[in-house]
Write an enzyme that holds these catalytic residues in place. Structure first.
Site, PDB file in Angstrom:
ATOM      1  N   HIS A 307       0.847  -1.179   0.000  1.00 45.47           N
ATOM      2  CA  HIS A 307       0.000   0.000   0.000  1.00 45.47           C
ATOM      3  C   HIS A 307       0.884   1.231   0.000  1.00 45.47           C
ATOM      4  CE1 HIS A 307      -3.165   2.816   1.019  1.00 45.47           C
ATOM      5  NE2 HIS A 307      -3.991   1.882   0.580  1.00 45.47           N
ATOM      6  N   ASP A 364      -8.082  -4.995  -0.005  1.00 46.68           N
ATOM      7  CA  ASP A 364      -8.581  -5.763  -1.139  1.00 46.68           C
ATOM      8  C   ASP A 364      -8.218  -7.233  -1.083  1.00 46.68           C
ATOM      9  OD1 ASP A 364     -10.013  -3.836  -2.397  1.00 46.68           O
ATOM     10  OD2 ASP A 364      -8.251  -3.012  -3.404  1.00 46.68           O
TER      11      ASP A 364
HETATM   12  N1  ACO Z   1       4.189  -7.717  -4.907  1.00 47.04           N
HETATM   13  C1  ACO Z   1       5.533  -7.749  -5.045  1.00 47.04           C
HETATM   14  N2  ACO Z   1       6.333  -6.681  -4.861  1.00 47.04           N
HETATM   15  C2  ACO Z   1       5.747  -5.517  -4.510  1.00 47.04           C
HETATM   16  C3  ACO Z   1       4.345  -5.413  -4.351  1.00 47.04           C
HETATM   17  C4  ACO Z   1       3.557  -6.572  -4.561  1.00 47.04           C
HETATM   18  N3  ACO Z   1       2.229  -6.514  -4.425  1.00 47.04           N
HETATM   19  N4  ACO Z   1       4.020  -4.154  -4.011  1.00 47.04           N
HETATM   20  C5  ACO Z   1       5.183  -3.469  -3.964  1.00 47.04           C
HETATM   21  N5  ACO Z   1       6.240  -4.298  -4.257  1.00 47.04           N
HETATM   22  C6  ACO Z   1       7.658  -3.951  -4.244  1.00 47.04           C
HETATM   23  C7  ACO Z   1       8.025  -3.116  -5.459  1.00 47.04           C
HETATM   24  O1  ACO Z   1       8.465  -3.906  -6.540  1.00 47.04           O
HETATM   25  C8  ACO Z   1       9.137  -2.257  -4.882  1.00 47.04           C
HETATM   26  O2  ACO Z   1      10.293  -3.042  -4.797  1.00 47.04           O
HETATM   27  P1  ACO Z   1      11.757  -2.370  -4.964  1.00 47.04           P
HETATM   28  O3  ACO Z   1      11.879  -1.371  -3.859  1.00 47.04           O
HETATM   29  O4  ACO Z   1      12.712  -3.511  -4.879  1.00 47.04           O
HETATM   30  O5  ACO Z   1      11.747  -1.714  -6.314  1.00 47.04           O
HETATM   31  C9  ACO Z   1       8.684  -1.983  -3.450  1.00 47.04           C
HETATM   32  O6  ACO Z   1       7.865  -3.109  -3.105  1.00 47.04           O
HETATM   33  C10 ACO Z   1       7.897  -0.688  -3.282  1.00 47.04           C
HETATM   34  O7  ACO Z   1       6.771  -0.741  -4.159  1.00 47.04           O
HETATM   35  P2  ACO Z   1       6.230   0.481  -5.003  1.00 47.04           P
HETATM   36  O8  ACO Z   1       5.534  -0.050  -6.231  1.00 47.04           O
HETATM   37  O9  ACO Z   1       7.313   1.499  -5.195  1.00 47.04           O
HETATM   38  O10 ACO Z   1       5.165   1.066  -3.970  1.00 47.04           O
HETATM   39  P3  ACO Z   1       4.009   2.060  -4.334  1.00 47.04           P
HETATM   40  O11 ACO Z   1       3.689   2.761  -3.075  1.00 47.04           O
HETATM   41  O12 ACO Z   1       4.356   2.876  -5.542  1.00 47.04           O
HETATM   42  O13 ACO Z   1       2.807   1.095  -4.778  1.00 47.04           O
HETATM   43  C11 ACO Z   1       0.940  -0.355  -4.674  1.00 47.04           C
HETATM   44  C12 ACO Z   1       1.802   0.684  -3.932  1.00 47.04           C
HETATM   45  C13 ACO Z   1       0.525   0.195  -6.046  1.00 47.04           C
HETATM   46  C14 ACO Z   1      -0.315  -0.620  -3.863  1.00 47.04           C
HETATM   47  C15 ACO Z   1       1.767  -1.652  -4.847  1.00 47.04           C
HETATM   48  O14 ACO Z   1       2.137  -2.156  -3.573  1.00 47.04           O
HETATM   49  C16 ACO Z   1       1.028  -2.724  -5.654  1.00 47.04           C
HETATM   50  O15 ACO Z   1       1.092  -2.711  -6.872  1.00 47.04           O
HETATM   51  N6  ACO Z   1       0.305  -3.648  -4.962  1.00 47.04           N
HETATM   52  C17 ACO Z   1      -0.499  -4.650  -5.627  1.00 47.04           C
HETATM   53  C18 ACO Z   1      -1.796  -4.021  -6.116  1.00 47.04           C
HETATM   54  C19 ACO Z   1      -2.766  -3.767  -5.005  1.00 47.04           C
HETATM   55  O16 ACO Z   1      -3.001  -4.604  -4.137  1.00 47.04           O
HETATM   56  N7  ACO Z   1      -3.376  -2.566  -5.041  1.00 47.04           N
HETATM   57  C20 ACO Z   1      -4.418  -2.176  -4.061  1.00 47.04           C
HETATM   58  C21 ACO Z   1      -3.973  -1.042  -3.232  1.00 47.04           C
HETATM   59  S1  ACO Z   1      -5.132  -0.726  -1.977  1.00 47.04           S
HETATM   60  C22 ACO Z   1      -6.340   0.148  -2.697  1.00 47.04           C
HETATM   61  O17 ACO Z   1      -6.211   0.829  -3.662  1.00 47.04           O
HETATM   62  C23 ACO Z   1      -7.604   0.056  -2.021  1.00 47.04           C
END
Ligand code: ACO
Length: 428
Positions: A307, A364
């Site tokens: 998140h 979610d």
């Molecule tokens: N699975 C694997 N790796 C992940 C995940 C995941 N679900 N989420 C983040 N990471 C990793 C990224 O690859 C990144 O790794 P790095 O530092 O080695 O490059 C690190 O964790 C940070 O992630 P970011 O994408 O930079 O975090 P950001 O805050 O931009 O994204 C997000 C947050 C979009 C929610 C992301 O965690 C994601 O895509 N999750 C899956 C989708 C999801 O569940 N979305 C619902 C969000 S809740 C809502 O909207 C109600």
């Protein structure tokens, strides 16, 4: 004494005021930075940028706190009705009995949608994604109520639009579902409460009487409350920025629906179930999926994990996990997907990659499991999220309008070509 921040650019120091929030959060007010120094700030994805001062929702991602207008999400989800929470978000205070009765009566009055709108559904393919239909029909409401397009609406006119939105979104959504399954639409019943009316429009069939299960209606109430607002997320920011151009409220909300549709935002609940189904069908050990999620060359991500703001746990996920257990038990449903979800959660929570990045299950991860248990098809999950989020979007829009916020228009750092001369087609 007011606090200041000092920014030093090429040896020159600029003083900028520090704004302190009611929970003691600090923000450096950079409004004058460009006029003072010529510099702007750069913050891709607004990860560290406050776009507004807001009194709607307080969120502390480090400590897993979420409050609407000061009331904790745990208390509201345990004690309030969704309509009470909608009133709270939009008007700032919990309603007393007569305010609540008026609010409900005003919503109930507007549950029908214009018969001409029914024809829109006929034009969509039968398997059209309900989110596409919902967004289009919400925007279309502005054409049925052209007064809403006037940017100088009176307070009463705005209130009427708010009632219409709250009243009609369940009808529009349930009819999008009926289109999806190819069933005749069911008209709203104004003797039912908000959740019951929605369930009836979804599941009632001409051939058989639908009996509303109180367990289902309660679970729906809780889910809607948990999704009702989440401060300046992607869709709320979209609603505010679209509304800041003085586009009408229907269209601003429609834009919010579209922002919510994406799998990185509200679309994640659908993506979670699809992922669990894939894992179930595949049958390989969960570790393989965890490895895929960690592999930067593999686009697979663990949906429902991570998140932007919650870095310890998502308080909504805690409530929803318990609600999912209750619903499955009370309805006597044994779902292999919930077992996979639980195992996946354990494996991921004990994995260094996920621990180091503070990746925890978000709301979610479990909401899809409840929706599935309630008989709601996957394609409708994000619509359910939109139904819950509607009062939050309205509250965010209303605050932006009442505070007379300027049109949203970020700056950029240009990294393209410098000026060059046009070369005629023959010479290229
Ligand atoms: N699975 C694997 N790796 C992940 C995940 C995941 N679900 N989420 C983040 N990471 C990793 C990224 O690859 C990144 O790794 P790095 O530092 O080695 O490059 C690190 O964790 C940070 O992630 P970011 O994408 O930079 O975090 P950001 O805050 O931009 O994204 C997000 C947050 C979009 C929610 C992301 O965690 C994601 O895509 N999750 C899956 C989708 C999801 O569940 N979305 C619902 C969000 S809740 C809502 O909207 C109600």
């Amino acid at each position: 004494m007011s606090e200041i921040a000092e920014v030093k650019i090429n040896g020159q120091t600029y003083e900028l005021p520090i704004i302190t929030g009611s929970e003691d959060e600090k923000g450096i007010d950079i409004t004058k930075l460009r006029s003072l120094s010529g510099a702007v700030t750069l913050d891709s994805g607004y990860k560290n940028t406050g776009s507004t001062k807001s009194a709607v929702t307080y969120l502390d991602g480090e400590n897993g706190i979420l409050r609407y207008r000061g009331y904790s999400i745990e208390e509201l989800a345990g004690k309030a009705s969704f309509i009470e929470v909608a009133y709270l978000l939009i008007n700032g205070e919990l309603p007393n009995k007569s305010q609540l009765a008026d609010f409900e009566a005003n919503i109930t009055k507007h549950t029908l949608i214009h018969e001409d709108m029914k024809r829109f559904y006929e034009a969509y393919p039968s398997k059209a994604h309900p989110m596409g239909i919902v967004a289009s029909l919400l925007c279309s409401l502005s054409t049925f109520y052209p007064d809403s397009q006037n940017p100088n609406r009176t307070e009463e006119e705005i209130e009427l639009t708010i009632y219409r939105l709250l009243a009609k979104l369940p009808t529009i959504s349930a009819w999008a579902y009926k289109n999806f399954v190819g069933h005749p639409v069911v008209y709203p019943k104004n003797n039912l409460n908000y959740e019951e009316n929605f369930l009836n429009m979804m599941f009632s069939l001409p051939a058989e009487k639908y009996k509303i299960d109180p367990v289902v209606a309660d679970a729906l109430n809780k889910l809607l409350i948990l999704h009702a607002d989440h401060e300046q997320n992607c869709s709320a920011s979209t609603v505010r920025i679209v509304g800041s151009s003085h586009a009408n409220l229907y269209s601003s909300i429609s834009a919010g629906v579209i922002a919510l549709w994406g799998p990185l935002h509200g679309g994640a609940n659908q993506a979670v179930i699809e992922m669990l189904e894939k894992i179930h069908a595949d049958g390989t050990p969960l570790e393989n999926w965890i490895a895929k999620a960690k592999d930067k060359d593999d686009p697979f991500r663990l949906m429902g994990f991570g998140h932007r703001v919650y870095k310890n746990f998502d308080p909504r996920a805690k409530i929803i996990k318990k609600a999912a257990d209750d619903v499955l038990e009370k309805l006597g449903i044994e779902d292999p997907l919930i077992e996979i979800a639980k195992e996946l959660e354990q494996v991921a929570l004990n994995d260094e990659y996920f621990k180091a990045r503070n990746l925890y299950p978000n709301v979610d991860f479990y909401s899809g499991i409840i929706y599935k248990a309630l008989g709601i098809p996957t394609e409708m999950f994000t619509v359910m999220f939109a139904l819950g989020r509607l009062p939050g979007w309205i509250a965010q829009w209303k605050e932006m309008i009442e505070n007379k916020e300027p049109i949203g228009r970020p700056r950029q750092i240009y990294v393209g070509e410098n000026e060059r001369s046009y070369v005629s087609l023959e010479d290229r």
